[in-house]
Design an enzyme around this catalytic site. Structure first.
Site, PDB file in Angstrom:
ATOM      1  N   THR A 125       0.779  -0.946   0.018  1.00  0.00           N
ATOM      2  CA  THR A 125       0.073  -0.047   0.081  1.00  0.00           C
ATOM      3  C   THR A 125       0.930   1.299  -0.054  1.00  0.00           C
ATOM      4  O   THR A 125       2.130   1.310   0.604  1.00  0.00           O
ATOM      5  CB  THR A 125      -1.063   0.032   1.410  1.00  0.00           C
ATOM      6  OG1 THR A 125      -1.620   1.276   1.293  1.00  0.00           O
ATOM      7  CG2 THR A 125      -0.153  -0.192   2.435  1.00  0.00           C
ATOM      8  N   ASP A 126       0.141   2.277  -0.663  1.00  0.00           N
ATOM      9  CA  ASP A 126       1.188   3.417  -0.580  1.00  0.00           C
ATOM     10  C   ASP A 126       1.113   4.170   0.970  1.00  0.00           C
ATOM     11  O   ASP A 126       1.995   5.036   1.154  1.00  0.00           O
ATOM     12  CB  ASP A 126       0.473   4.664  -1.406  1.00  0.00           C
ATOM     13  CG  ASP A 126      -1.233   5.109  -1.141  1.00  0.00           C
ATOM     14  OD1 ASP A 126      -1.591   4.340   0.125  1.00  0.00           O
ATOM     15  OD2 ASP A 126      -1.666   5.755  -1.489  1.00  0.00           O
ATOM     16  N   GLU A 127       0.254   3.829   1.888  1.00  0.00           N
ATOM     17  CA  GLU A 127       0.350   4.008   3.111  1.00  0.00           C
ATOM     18  C   GLU A 127       1.782   3.611   3.761  1.00  0.00           C
ATOM     19  O   GLU A 127       2.050   4.291   4.885  1.00  0.00           O
ATOM     20  CB  GLU A 127      -0.796   3.425   4.128  1.00  0.00           C
ATOM     21  CG  GLU A 127      -2.202   3.792   3.698  1.00  0.00           C
ATOM     22  CD  GLU A 127      -3.260   3.535   4.743  1.00  0.00           C
ATOM     23  OE1 GLU A 127      -3.014   3.457   5.844  1.00  0.00           O
ATOM     24  OE2 GLU A 127      -4.402   3.579   4.213  1.00  0.00           O
ATOM     25  N   TYR A 153      -1.754  -0.529  11.180  1.00  0.00           N
ATOM     26  CA  TYR A 153      -2.046  -1.141   9.929  1.00  0.00           C
ATOM     27  C   TYR A 153      -0.718  -0.901   8.873  1.00  0.00           C
ATOM     28  O   TYR A 153      -0.078  -1.855   8.549  1.00  0.00           O
ATOM     29  CB  TYR A 153      -3.258  -0.655   9.353  1.00  0.00           C
ATOM     30  CG  TYR A 153      -3.167  -0.846   7.654  1.00  0.00           C
ATOM     31  CD1 TYR A 153      -3.636  -2.183   7.339  1.00  0.00           C
ATOM     32  CD2 TYR A 153      -3.343   0.112   6.837  1.00  0.00           C
ATOM     33  CE1 TYR A 153      -3.652  -2.414   5.946  1.00  0.00           C
ATOM     34  CE2 TYR A 153      -3.351  -0.217   5.325  1.00  0.00           C
ATOM     35  CZ  TYR A 153      -3.414  -1.524   4.922  1.00  0.00           C
ATOM     36  OH  TYR A 153      -3.446  -1.805   3.649  1.00  0.00           O
ATOM     37  N   SER A 156       2.427  -2.491  10.016  1.00  0.00           N
ATOM     38  CA  SER A 156       2.436  -3.936   9.675  1.00  0.00           C
ATOM     39  C   SER A 156       2.784  -4.112   8.135  1.00  0.00           C
ATOM     40  O   SER A 156       3.315  -5.067   7.811  1.00  0.00           O
ATOM     41  CB  SER A 156       1.035  -4.680  10.105  1.00  0.00           C
ATOM     42  OG  SER A 156       0.165  -4.307   9.472  1.00  0.00           O
ATOM     43  N   LYS A 157       2.104  -3.367   7.371  1.00  0.00           N
ATOM     44  CA  LYS A 157       2.303  -3.500   5.888  1.00  0.00           C
ATOM     45  C   LYS A 157       3.556  -3.115   5.614  1.00  0.00           C
ATOM     46  O   LYS A 157       4.472  -3.994   4.550  1.00  0.00           O
ATOM     47  CB  LYS A 157       1.547  -2.555   5.200  1.00  0.00           C
ATOM     48  CG  LYS A 157      -0.050  -2.902   5.285  1.00  0.00           C
ATOM     49  CD  LYS A 157      -0.474  -4.341   4.665  1.00  0.00           C
ATOM     50  CE  LYS A 157      -0.409  -4.415   2.942  1.00  0.00           C
ATOM     51  NZ  LYS A 157      -1.164  -5.841   2.592  1.00  0.00           N
ATOM     52  N   ASP A 275     -11.893  13.338  14.926  1.00  0.00           N
ATOM     53  CA  ASP A 275     -11.043  12.565  13.736  1.00  0.00           C
ATOM     54  C   ASP A 275     -10.567  11.323  14.225  1.00  0.00           C
ATOM     55  O   ASP A 275     -10.133  10.884  15.598  1.00  0.00           O
ATOM     56  CB  ASP A 275      -9.879  13.654  13.559  1.00  0.00           C
ATOM     57  CG  ASP A 275      -9.300  13.686  12.034  1.00  0.00           C
ATOM     58  OD1 ASP A 275      -9.631  12.676  11.514  1.00  0.00           O
ATOM     59  OD2 ASP A 275      -8.564  14.620  11.874  1.00  0.00           O
ATOM     60  N   HIS A 279      -4.378  10.529  11.866  1.00  0.00           N
ATOM     61  CA  HIS A 279      -4.822  10.720  10.576  1.00  0.00           C
ATOM     62  C   HIS A 279      -4.013  11.091   9.436  1.00  0.00           C
ATOM     63  O   HIS A 279      -3.548  12.266   9.509  1.00  0.00           O
ATOM     64  CB  HIS A 279      -6.089  11.343  10.552  1.00  0.00           C
ATOM     65  CG  HIS A 279      -7.007  11.164   9.370  1.00  0.00           C
ATOM     66  ND1 HIS A 279      -8.409  11.677   9.515  1.00  0.00           N
ATOM     67  CD2 HIS A 279      -6.928  10.496   8.148  1.00  0.00           C
ATOM     68  CE1 HIS A 279      -9.122  11.406   8.317  1.00  0.00           C
ATOM     69  NE2 HIS A 279      -8.104  10.696   7.576  1.00  0.00           N
TER      70      HIS A 279
END
Ligand code: NAD
Ligand code: DAU
Length: 339
Positions: A125-127, A153, A156-157, A275, A279
């Site tokens: 992912t780009d995250e 998340y 972990s990726k 929020d 974020h």
């Protein structure tokens, strides 16, 4: 070829299976999926009729199950879509994300090492790059942007990506990685922004927008993601990372307003809520490498993709109403019940 697709009962995996069955009828697709809350066998209803398709229920972190599958199927390629994928859930329960996203990746690659494979492909992912500032529209994520994850998340990726690259360097495992921006389209689980807002707007319910709705995502229609992954697994260079992005940046508020306009519903449904912690502000991917090397470009503009997506949710109410009737509703009520 025999291709194992993990996580194929989820959003992108199911779309990818349909893409492969349609475009490569000579290949056999074996879907391995644990059918967690996010996996839906109903999403594969049409694939199950196809003799080139097999479904196996199993956990990517279960070594015995994975070894058995390799012995039965002798896969040429394995594409790992399986993951815990929702940022908000990772904030509530990080442990499961480490188990599935990191340990699961390790178990799959150990089987590839043991039995041999032509290619192990990791869906990332780009995250993993963190976020970009809102006031620098000139900045994009490239494959050289440093890893800088924000949520459990994305951490972990990122951990999984590092492990994949380490297995290539240390064990010479033939790997590739793609890092994609936000997808949308059919079979998207209605806890994620776009399907959540569509299903709630259809029902005339309030639409919970985090903060002021200013965060920016780079939306990619899921079939464009599938065509990119298909190119990389067949023609992409071993050991390489490829970014995939849509060049379709929108603020969350713009996305929600586009959905309301498609459905002819009032903006008064929008409710600004607390929020998300940590974020990420903006994601924007530079897909220059995959375009230059493999000739890939996204085909579906956001205006067209959101029309198609809204129409799919209108035409497939049973698919998402079944989900909303089950375990997911308890999660949603716990999260938003008092807002
Ligand atoms: P999803 O949550 O819709 O689907 C995940 C699938 O994996 C489900 O079918 C689930 O049952 C299965 N799964 C979960 N744990 C498993 C396990 N231990 N063993 C076997 N199967 C398991 O996710 P998605 O949105 O389709 O994302 C797919 C992949 O793409 C993920 O790796 C995600 O990180 C990545 N990704 C997603 C997006 C996006 O916008 N959705 C963008 C970039 C990358
Ligand atoms: O960039 C790729 C990533 O995109 C993937 O790796 C993830 O698996 C996928 O879930 C997605 O992550 P996001 O956090 O960007 O997606 P989500 O749909 O959860 O949120 C999109 C934006 O909308 C984000 O800025 C948060 C906001 N949001 C989300 C929800 C669920 C809201 O404002 N309200 C909501 O109720």
């Amino acid at each position: 070829m025999n291709i194992i697709v993990t996580g194929g009962a989820g959003f992108i995996g199911s779309n990818f299976i349909y893409f492969e069955l349609a475009n490569h009828p000579e290949d056999r697709i074996i879907c391995l999926d644990a059918l967690t809350y996010a996996g839906n066998i109903a999403s594969l209803d049409s694939a199950i009729q196809n003799p080139q398709f097999r479904f196996v229920k199993g956990d990517i972190a279960d070594k015995a199950c994975i070894n058995r599958l390799f012995e039965e199927e002798h896969p040429d390629i394995i594409i790992n879509f399986a993951a815990e994928s929702h940022v908000d859930r990772s904030i509530a329960d990080p442990g499961l994300f480490l188990q599935t996203n990191i340990i699961g990746t390790q178990v799959l690659m150990d089987a590839c090492k043991k039995y041999g494979i032509k290619r192990y492909h990791q869906i990332s992912t780009d995250e993993v790059y963190g976020d970009l500032p809102l006031n620098r529209p000139d900045m994009f994520f490239t494959e050289d942007t440093p890893i800088h994850a924000s949520s459990p998340y994305s951490a972990s990726k990122a951990g999984a990506d590092l492990l994949v690259l380490a297995y290539h360097r240390t064990f010479n495992l033939p790997i590739s990685i793609t890092r994609c921006s936000n997808n949308y389209g059919p079979y998207h689980f209605p806890e994620k922004l776009i399907p959540l807002m569509i299903s709630r707007a259809i029902a005339g319910q309030s639409l919970p927008v985090y903060g002021r709705g200013e965060n920016v995502r780079d939306w990619l229609y899921v079939q464009d993601h599938c065509s990119a992954v298909d190119l990389v697994i067949r023609k992409g260079r071993i050991g390489e990372v490829y970014n995939i992005g849509g060049h379709n940046e929108r603020t969350n508020l713009e996305v929600v307003e586009a959905i309301l306009s498609e459905l002819d519903k009032p903006k008064s449904l929008i409710t600004f809520v607390t929020d998300r912690p940590g974020h990420d502000l903006r994601y924007a991917v530079d897909p220059g490498k995959i375009s230059a090397e493999l000739g890939w470009l996204p085909e579906i503009k956001f205006e067209e993709g959101i029309k198609r997506t809204v129409q799919w949710y209108l035409d497939n109410r049973d698919w998402w109403k079944n989900i909303l009737g089950g375990e997911y509703q308890t999660y949603y009520d716990k999260r938003y019940g008092n807002r």
